[in-house]
Design a protein around this motif. Structure first.
Motif, short mmCIF file in Angstrom:
data_model
loop_
_atom_site.label_atom_id
_atom_site.label_comp_id
_atom_site.label_asym_id
_atom_site.label_seq_id
_atom_site.Cartn_x
_atom_site.Cartn_y
_atom_site.Cartn_z
N ASP A 761 -12.57 -12.76 -0.23
CA ASP A 761 -11.32 -12.02 -0.44
C ASP A 761 -11.26 -10.83 0.51
O ASP A 761 -11.00 -9.71 0.10
N PRO A 763 -9.81 -8.40 3.43
CA PRO A 763 -8.48 -8.11 3.98
C PRO A 763 -8.35 -8.73 5.37
O PRO A 763 -9.33 -8.87 6.08
N GLU A 857 -12.56 -10.01 9.21
CA GLU A 857 -11.28 -9.44 8.79
C GLU A 857 -10.20 -9.73 9.83
O GLU A 857 -9.12 -9.15 9.79
N ARG A 935 -12.60 1.44 4.43
CA ARG A 935 -13.37 0.43 3.71
C ARG A 935 -14.52 1.08 2.95
O ARG A 935 -14.73 0.84 1.77
N LYS A 939 -15.07 1.09 -0.98
CA LYS A 939 -16.25 0.47 -1.59
C LYS A 939 -16.96 1.45 -2.51
O LYS A 939 -17.37 1.11 -3.61
N ARG A 943 -13.13 -0.30 -5.35
CA ARG A 943 -11.74 -0.75 -5.41
C ARG A 943 -11.38 -1.38 -4.08
O ARG A 943 -12.03 -1.11 -3.07
N PRO A 944 -10.35 -2.24 -4.04
CA PRO A 944 -9.91 -2.78 -2.75
C PRO A 944 -9.18 -1.70 -1.94
O PRO A 944 -8.72 -0.70 -2.51
N ARG A 946 -6.20 0.03 -0.35
CA ARG A 946 -4.79 -0.01 -0.76
C ARG A 946 -3.89 -0.33 0.44
O ARG A 946 -4.25 -0.04 1.58
N ASN A 967 -2.75 -5.43 5.54
CA ASN A 967 -3.46 -6.66 5.20
C ASN A 967 -2.45 -7.78 5.02
O ASN A 967 -1.74 -7.84 4.01
N ASP A 970 -2.58 -10.10 1.91
CA ASP A 970 -1.99 -9.60 0.67
C ASP A 970 -0.47 -9.78 0.76
O ASP A 970 0.21 -9.05 1.48
N LYS C 237 -19.81 -7.55 0.80
CA LYS C 237 -19.08 -8.65 1.44
C LYS C 237 -19.99 -9.29 2.47
O LYS C 237 -20.02 -8.89 3.63
#
Lengths: 1012, 463, 249
Positions: A761, A763, A857, A935, A939, A943-944, A946, A967, A970, C237
């Motif tokens: 998952d 970005p 990414e 990032r 981390k 949270r991802p 935004r 992203n 998304d 990741k």
């Protein structure tokens, strides 16, 4: 944004300054050499050496050097010859130097942001400046500030380079010999006490606190007089308002309220003080995201191709002398009604009629803009038209002028010149500015200054004027000085320093005046006390003051004045001579004050793509008439003054108009700006600053070599730029060029999924560039340069095709098939191109050492330290966005400075981006340093990232928000939506390299009644 | 096994084994045979070689910015010269290996010289890929080895293929050449009266005593290497052409390139052999061993390969038209009519038109004509690479990124330098090594029916 | 005529042939060894410092937390070098006139920073961020060696790229959790280890490995399985961890 640590900023670090002061005392009145040598001694400290010799800016050693000692070194750095760094197996022992007392708010390795303002021509724009361990490293716009909304222009970005410019003046000089602040004050006070004609010469002043100081000064010395001179003074506007309203007022336009805009030779995107805000509002009125199918319409009459003309829906190149007739035509049509019988100049009556109709159809939501270079009468007339259209109060409002003294400057300056020539002036105090260079030629100001018995020049650089004055005083840069200013709409803004003055000898105008008045005070106290006294803030001063510092401005624009214009009958002057000569401020070096700024010099000008030069712009038609081609010389003569300058043939330039840009041909300036281009001030007249109607123009002898970043005027490019009209868009939303091999997105037969997203998952970064919003203003180019430590390469290298800008703005011309001469009035299209991060990037498989590979990414990564420089990737890049360090540009700048530049410039570098060495390929990284920062923070907070959390430098600075980043995986992100906007298309999609950057087609909204 | 009948005109004059030994070996053993001309040419070449040293030093000090390259033209004269030299380096192995396998006896008296030429040409070529990089001191990253970075080269890149192709080619050619030299070195060792020469040749000839076993091993090794290097002749330039064919650059991504490049290489190779052999043959009175027959046949090969190359040009035009893509057509017109049109048209003249003279047997007997034609071919091949490499790069997918390319003084300096280096090595070779394969010629003489008493028949071609 | 060579020439010839074959191998191995030796990497080479500061004394004997001096190690890329005032916060009270501390006092009085000799350094083109590594529970000692035992500070690891990649390619082999106090966040566990060591608690083999300055690396399949789980839990990741632009930009 950090408010804490104000004290830290204003704290006087005398103990370090003492060292240099001591040296200076010792050396007062001695000659240069000695001075340098002993300065070197000051700098003989190991970590400074280590840091200077390092080929890369060694992050650790910069960020850990104690801020104060660090300043000390910088003070001395000019003295150091360039020492090339040797890296390799056996490095010299590096030092690591902590603070003695670490400021509380400071987390080593984390930047702080401070709000401040930059004033240009008396108008302030709010900035947010990033500070890394005590040194400013990046300038951004202040998102809350009405004049900026987060954007800046190229010049504001460049101000950072000015601040670190090693050529900045550092020494108090008396007749060219080293003096001290005290010896100066002694001399000056004595002189002032003696009385006699004292003249204070400044640029246009918009700063209340400075104005207060000047007032106090004038009160204290009754024989003193204050004269203002600004090469770009807005006389037309102010006088126009005076004619229309009986008093000078400051028109503030509201493009969000305007559906139809007519520019009467007014480049409101390039010339007006509020241009950033105007650009944003104007672009908002044209946005076609999603299913929005409405946009405003702009008619532009231009005497010189400008930014506004570039985005206009209809554009007419006209002689400046024709503009009044056009205005009167409109006025007549709107006022009296009834179609016009004859047109104005080259503009047929039918056109004027339909424009007028269009304006009237949008009563209250239409706007007519008078040009800066146009006479006061035209401004008055424009106000009248706006009133007649009911726009006053909606799309245009009026505030008190931002200029403290809105009087016309030319007469006062002429009088001063007279007094000087007559030797009547006892003391001439010049605060900033450079009249010896930029005063109108007819005043012979340079000679005049010499006649003054006692003259002082306070300035950032030792320039033409400093050389003629008795005393030269180094001025503080706005990033190191306290002050305030008013924005285009009258908003009061506080200017707060980011750092102690690099050079303890430097003072601000505020400090100088207070010292001359025998009441020496620090800038901080002066500003603070002024606003306390002026009770600028309601309620608790302390709280309001700290908030103002934090925000950078005091909310609330200048009070709106209700007015109704009175129209004065005006017989517009008829076009006279065969050629009219128009003067323009240069979009990059302005009036010449930024001439020593490499970023500005190397910035390709929007229409010409010309760098490191100004030129006499002439239309292809006139060029034929004159028998000249680009690069040949032109002799322009008027009233005894004569200049010889090379020609640039520019499609879209009106016939019979020669445009000259000010600000070049500096004689005394740093090594960058010295003798770059041609000085046209000698031709300028104090009574007609913007236009000469009776100049004689003829072909001169000789050839001149320009350095432009686009070799020819591309009339093609239809398949790479998609442009259409609103109607066409309704029919065919993505403007498929007829000859394209296939339809819109991903219609290519392919075995691969439409978008290649790796597992997980993660970005997937992507960008959209809305060509409909882009006005080609170049802010992104400089912002990228500042953010990514991109070197300046110099004219010869640009001429070779080696400019290093990571983002370039390609200029294409669209021509009207019908018109006989395709070059007469082409419509330009600006297409920003940076690395598009292809999902199947052609550059990757050809690199023999895997120095450019794909990230998970979706970034096309370029690893400088792995690159061996075969340049194969660049050859194989269809967009040619890769840039190669053919020489050691960051360090070895001989090829254009004629000498190794001091290493002070290292401090300019963004510590988050490595400086590339010679022989290495580089390119746009989508600002990966910002991505990584975000990032890591995300981390740590589990949270991802935004949407909108990662903002690229070009996106952040863009006045029109043409660039969106985020992203694309998304589906709810803004960028994902725009990527699938009907106007979206992938550049060179037929190559199937799957760019991550999507361009959005440009849409024009022409008036169907008018056949362009 | 005996070859059916060998054209007797491959060796002329009254020859026996002794005269052949004398004729060839004495060039080395009897230094007096070298006239002033040797010193003049060598001196000039040496000066040029010093240009190379200067150029490279300045290059390493300043970076490749001293050249004319830019963005979009990342490759200019550097790669042009690389491909040109590699091409020249092809005749050698072709003559030695392929003609050997094809049992072409006429190769025997020219292969040594051609091989030497190959090696020196590849040396010159090898300089460029190394020095054209921005940071040559890191070029070793192109070799796969376990390192502290935990990284490998990118094997998909044609440049890596180049590294292997060229280095292999060089190694094998060198071995091939040296093995061939061993027996002759022994001959020199035995004939020379100079102690030093004798020691060196002695060591170099690895104790060759001409024993049957030696000859047996020799033949085996020689055949093996011939077999090895035959595919190389074709592979090297094919792979070099991949540098372009694999890319997506208009004017580069042409599937025809591999055969087209190889043909061009042989074309250029033979041209260069002719350019050099014709004077050398005259200088050292080797007319009877390198006869008009040789020259005639080489001229024919030049003509044949020339036609293939010309066919290539026609195909390029056809493809551009057939692809019907805007950018390809633009590039075509750019080549025909753009600022570089003179390069293109003179290329057509040099490679397409002039070689056609070789159709006439009369002209194939006129050394001056042949020499001039060959010379034009060499120029033409250089122009071809120029038109393909930098000129294609000046036109782009995005018209806005078009830029012109103009080589600088240092580009030319470097090129002149490599020519100097080539000539220096070649003239040292002529002087200190037997430039014709002694024993193979003797072998040929034997197969032609042993020593002759009366001169071979026809006298034509002595013109 | 006389022989040029003696019979020995034959053997010399053969020997030299072998020699030629071996030469590249020898050179290669030599270079490899050299590039990994302390001569190049400085690993284990203690350097002279203006003040004879002992981590062993402060960390192990006194049990001062790393973060007391390296304040920003959890917040920022840069761990932070203590300003002089941090030293003085204690040494204005104790050892107030120890000659060893003269430079510190001097620095504090004269407001001139101490200049330490740099031990751990990475080139400017490598972007290392302390905070995220700590946040993912990577032990200080993993990279810095047995800090708590160093009387004179020395470099613990060579910081060569291949070594970084070990973990960035197989995080599961390095990441681990302290079974005894699993409720502690990975970040807290990093520093907790020193407390346990100082309090002389029983350490797991892996923790011992760490405290002795070896990497927290494992080959034990069970631990690797746990590691895999942790990698998921911590939201590491994996695929992008070895992307170039994670460290180089």
């Amino acid at each position: 944004m950090e408010i804490a640590g104000q004290q830290e900023l204003v704290m006087d670090s005398s103990e370090t300054q003492l060292n240099l002061e001591a040296v200076r005392e010792k050396l007062a009145g001695k000659t240069g050499k000695e001075f340098w040598r002993s300065l070197e001694e000051v700098a003989e400290t190991q970590e400074f050496q280590a840091w200077v010799e390092d080929e890369f800016p060694h992050r650790a050693s910069i960020s850990e050097v104690d801020r104060r000692s660090f300043l000390k070194y910088m003070g001395a750095s000019l003295a150091l010859a360039g020492l090339s760094g040797c890296r390799g197996m056996f490095l010299p022992q590096k030092k690591i130097v902590p603070y003695v007392n670490q400021p509380e708010e400071l987390v080593p390795g984390k930047p702080l942001f401070y709000a401040t303002v930059m004033s240009l021509g008396g108008y302030a724009t709010g900035l947010l400046v990033e500070q890394a361990t005590g040194r400013p490293i990046k300038i951004e716009g202040n998102p809350e500030h009405p004049a900026s909304l987060g954007a800046t222009d190229a010049i504001m970005q460049g101000a950072l380079l000015d601040f670190y410019d090693p050529d900045r003046s550092q020494d108090i000089l008396e007749e060219g010999r080293f003096g001290t602040w005290d010896s100066f004050l002694a001399a000056a006070r004595a002189r002032l006490a003696a009385g006699g004609a004292i003249r204070l010469l400044t640029g246009t002043i918009g700063s209340p606190v400075l104005a207060a100081q000047i007032e106090a000064f004038l009160r204290q010395f009754p024989s003193a007089k204050w004269v203002q001179y600004e090469p770009g003074a807005r006389e037309g506007a102010l006088e126009g308002a005076r004619q229309a309203f009986g008093r000078p007022l400051n028109p503030v336009y509201h493009f969000r309220e305007a559906d139809v805009v007519v520019s009467l030779d007014c480049d409101f995107l390039g010339d007006l003080p509020g241009k950033l805000r105007y650009a944003r509002d104007f672009a908002d009125g044209r946005r076609l995201e999603g299913n929005d199918r409405t946009m405003n319409r702009l008619y532009a009459f231009e005497s010189t191709p400008g930014l506004a003309g570039g985005v206009a829906d209809h554009r007419w190149p006209v002689r400046p002398s024709e503009v009044p007739a056009i205005a009167q035509g409109l006025w007549a049509r709107i006022n009296a009604g009834g179609d016009l019988a004859e047109g104005a100049g080259q503009v047929p009556a039918a056109v004027l009629n339909s424009i007028a109709k269009d304006l009237m159809a949008h009563r209250g939501r239409s706007l007519v803009l008078p040009g800066e270079g146009q006479p006061a009468e035209l401004h008055a007339l424009a106000h009248a038209i706006n009133a007649a259209l009911g726009s006053i109060g909606t799309s245009v409002t009026y505030t008190q002028p931002v200029e403290i003294s809105p009087e016309p400057q030319a007469p006062a300056l002429r009088e001063l010149a007279g007094e000087l020539h007559a030797g009547k002036v006892e003391a001439l105090i010049i605060l900033g500015g450079n009249p010896a260079y930029d005063a109108p030629g007819d005043l012979k100001f340079a000679e005049a200054i010499k006649k003054a018995a006692f003259s002082v020049h306070l300035s950032l650089f030792g320039d033409e004027t400093s050389a003629l004055c008795t005393w030269h005083l180094p001025e503080t840069h706005f990033l190191e000085a306290w002050g305030d200013g008013r924005a285009y709409d009258g908003t009061l803004s506080i200017q707060q320093p980011l750092i102690e003055p690099l050079y303890p000898t430097a003072h601000s105008a505020l400090e100088l005046l207070s010292a001359l008045r025998n009441k020496p005070k620090g800038g901080y106290d002066l500003v603070r006390e002024h606003h306390r006294a002026a009770s600028t803030f309601s309620g608790d001063f302390e709280k309001a003051w700290r908030k103002a510092l934090h925000d950078g401005f005091v909310p609330g624009a200048g009070a709106v004045v209700a007015v109704t214009p009175t129209v004065t009958r005006w017989a517009a002057p008829a076009a006279s001579g065969e050629f009219e000569v128009v003067f323009k401020l240069d979009p990059s070096v302005h009036d010449g004050r930024f001439a020593n700024n490499g970023w500005m010099q190397e910035l390709p000008r929007p229409w010409t793509k010309l760098t490191w030069d100004n030129a006499a712009l002439v239309s292809p038609g006139s060029a034929e008439k004159l028998g000249v081609q680009t690069g040949q010389m032109l002799e322009i003569e008027q009233g005894g003054a004569k200049i010889v300058t090379p020609v640039w043939v520019l499609p879209g330039q009106p016939d019979g108009v020669v445009t000259l840009t000010l600000g070049f041909g500096r004689e005394k300036c740093g090594i960058i700006g010295q003798e770059v281009g041609h000085n046209v001030y000698p031709l300028r007249k104090s009574d007609q600053p913007w236009l000469l109607t009776d100049a004689s123009v003829k072909k001169g002898s000789g050839q001149y070599k320009f350095a432009s970043t686009q070799i020819h005027h591309d009339l093609g490019g239809k398949d790479v730029v998609r442009v259409g009209t609103l109607e066409e868009m309704r029919a065919n939303p993505n403007f498929q060029p007829a000859h394209a091999h296939h339809g819109g997105h991903g219609d290519l037969p392919s075995l691969y999924p439409k978008e290649i997203f790796p597992e997980g998952d993660l970005p997937q970064w992507g960008m959209t560039v809305d060509m409909n919003a882009c006005i080609g203003c170049n802010a992104c180019v400089t912002a990228c340069q500042a953010e990514n430590n991109t070197p300046v390469v110099g004219k010869s290298q640009v001429a070779r095709g080696r400019e290093m800008h990571w983002i370039r703005i390609d200029r294409y011309y669209q021509t009207d098939k019908k018109s006989d001469d395709p070059l007469a009035n082409p419509q330009p299209v600006f297409q920003p191109v940076m690395c598009v991060h292809c999902e199947s990037a052609p550059c990757e498989p050809v690199c023999p050492v895997a120095a450019t590979v794909h990230s998970h990414e979706g970034l096309n990564q370029m690893i400088y330290n792995r690159c061996i420089g075969t340049r194969y990737c660049s050859n194989n890049c269809p967009y040619k966005v890769r840039r190669f360090n053919f020489l050691d540009y960051p360090h070895l700048q001989k090829q254009f400075t004629g000498g190794e530049r001091p290493k002070l410039l290292k401090l300019l570098n963004n510590p988050d981006v490595s400086v590339r060495s010679r022989g290495v390929m580089e390119k746009c990284t989508y600002c990966v340093q910002r991505i990584n920062e975000a990032r890591i923070e995300a981390k740590k907070e589990r949270r991802p990232i935004r949407d909108g959390e990662v903002v690229t430098a070009c996106q952040q600075v863009c006045p029109t928000r043409a660039i969106t980043f985020g992203n694309i995986a998304d589906k709810d992100s803004k960028v994902a939506h725009l990527r699938h906007d009907p106007r979206g298309y992938l550049l060179l999609e037929e190559l199937n390299v799957r760019p991550r950057t999507t361009h959005l087609a440009k849409v024009r909204n022409p008036n169907p009644e008018i056949q362009a | 096994m005996a070859i059916p009948q060998i054209d007797p005109s491959l060796i002329e004059g009254k020859q026996n084994y002794g005269t052949i030994d004398e004729m060839i070996a004495s060039v080395v053993t009897d230094q007096k045979r070298h006239k002033r001309i040797w010193f003049i040419v060598f001196g000039l070449a040496f000066l040029l070689m010093n240009c190379l040293i200067v150029a490279v030093t300045w290059l390493l000090y300043r970076g490749i910015g001293i050249w004319g390259n830019n963005v979009p033209v990342g490759w200019g004269l550097d790669i042009v010269n690389f491909v040109w030299w590699i091409g020249i380096g092809h005749a050698g192995t072709l003559i030695s290996a392929i003609l050997l396998l094809l049992r072409q006896p006429w190769r025997n008296s020219i292969n040594r010289f051609a091989e030497a030429m190959t090696i020196f040409a590849v040396m010159c070529a090898g300089l460029y890929p190394l020095l054209h990089t921005g940071r040559p001191w890191l070029a070793y990253w192109m070799f796969p080895y376990t390192n502290i970075l935990g990284l490998w080269p990118q094997f998909r890149s044609p440049l890596i293929w180049d590294v292997f192709a060229v280095s292999t080619y060089f190694t094998v050619s060198l071995l091939f050449w040296y093995i061939g030299l061993v027996p002759d070195l022994a001959t020199i060792r035995d004939r020379t009266r100079n102690k030093f020469a004798r020691t060196i040749c002695g060591a170099a000839s690895l104790g060759w005593r001409g024993a049957g076993r030696h000859w047996h091993r020799y033949e085996q090794a020689y055949m093996l290497l011939a077999g090895l290097s035959t595919p190389l002749v074709l592979s090297v330039h094919s792979i070099v052409s991949f540098d372009f064919a694999v890319s997506i650059v208009p004017g580069w991504n042409v599937t025809l390139f591999p055969p087209y490049f190889v043909a061009g290489a042989v074309f250029a190779g033979f041209a260069m052999v002719l350019n050099l052999l014709i004077p050398v043959r005259a200088m050292y009175g080797l007319k009877e061993l390198i006869t008009m027959k040789h020259i005639d046949w080489m001229a024919k090969i030049m003509l044949a390969t020339g036609l293939i190359v010309f066919y290539g040009y026609i195909c390029e035009v056809f493809y551009a038209w057939y692809s019907a893509t805007n950018v390809e057509l633009t590039l075509l017109m750019w080549r025909f009519t753009g600022p570089y049109m003179w390069f293109y048209w003179s290329l057509i003249l040099c490679n397409g038109i002039i070689p056609q003279l070789m159709w006439w047997p009369k002209l194939r007997k006129n050394l001056v004509v042949i020499w001039i034609v060959a010379f034009f071919v060499n120029i033409g091949m250089w122009l071809e690479r120029f038109v393909i490499i930098p000129v294609s790069l000046t036109k782009n997918y995005l018209p806005a990124s078009d830029r012109l390319y103009m080589p600088t003084f240092w580009d030319w300096m470097m090129f002149a330098g490599t020519i100097g280096m080539f000539m220096v090595l070649l003239f040292l070779f002529i002087r200190f090594l037997p430039s014709i394969n002694i024993f193979e010629v003797k072998d040929l003489l034997y197969k032609m029916g042993g020593p002759r008493t009366k001169p071979a028949h026809h006298e034509e071609g002595q013109a | 005529m006389a022989q040029i060579f003696k019979p020995s020439a034959n053997s010399i010839a053969r020997a030299s042939l072998v020699g030629f074959a071996l030469l590249p191998v020898v050179v290669g191995l030599g270079a490899a060894k050299l590039s990994r030796s302390p001569m190049n990497t400085d690993v284990g080479v203690a350097k002279n410092q203006p003040v004879a500061f002992s981590h062993q004394h402060h960390v192990f004997e006194l049990g001062i937390d790393c973060r007391y001096c390296h304040t920003s190690v959890e917040k920022s890329a840069f761990a932070g070098i203590p300003p002089t005032e941090t030293c003085m916060s204690c040494h204005s009270q104790i050892w107030t006139n120890s000659p060893l501390l003269e430079p510190v006092r001097q620095s504090y009085e004269e407001q001139i920073p101490l200049e330490w000799n740099r031990i751990n350094d990475i080139p400017a083109f490598v972007n290392f961020n302390h905070s995220i590594h700590i946040d993912r529970g990577i032990q200080c000692n993993t990279c810095h060696g047995a800090m708590q035992d160093m009387h004179m500070t020395e470099k613990g690891r060579a910081f060569q790229m291949a070594w970084c990649l070990d973990c960035h390619r197989n995080p599961e082999r390095f990441i681990y959790v302290d079974e005894k106090n699993p409720d502690l966040s990975p970040r807290q566990q990093v520093f907790n280890l020193y407390w346990k060591y100082q309090a002389d608690e029983k350490l797991t083999p892996r923790e011992l490995q760490l405290i002795r300055g070896k990497e927290q690396f494992t080959n034990n399949p069970h631990e690797i399985m746990e590691g895999e789980q942790l990698v998921k839990d911590y939201g590491v990741k994996r695929p992008e961890l070895a992307d170039c632009s994670i460290c180089h930009y």
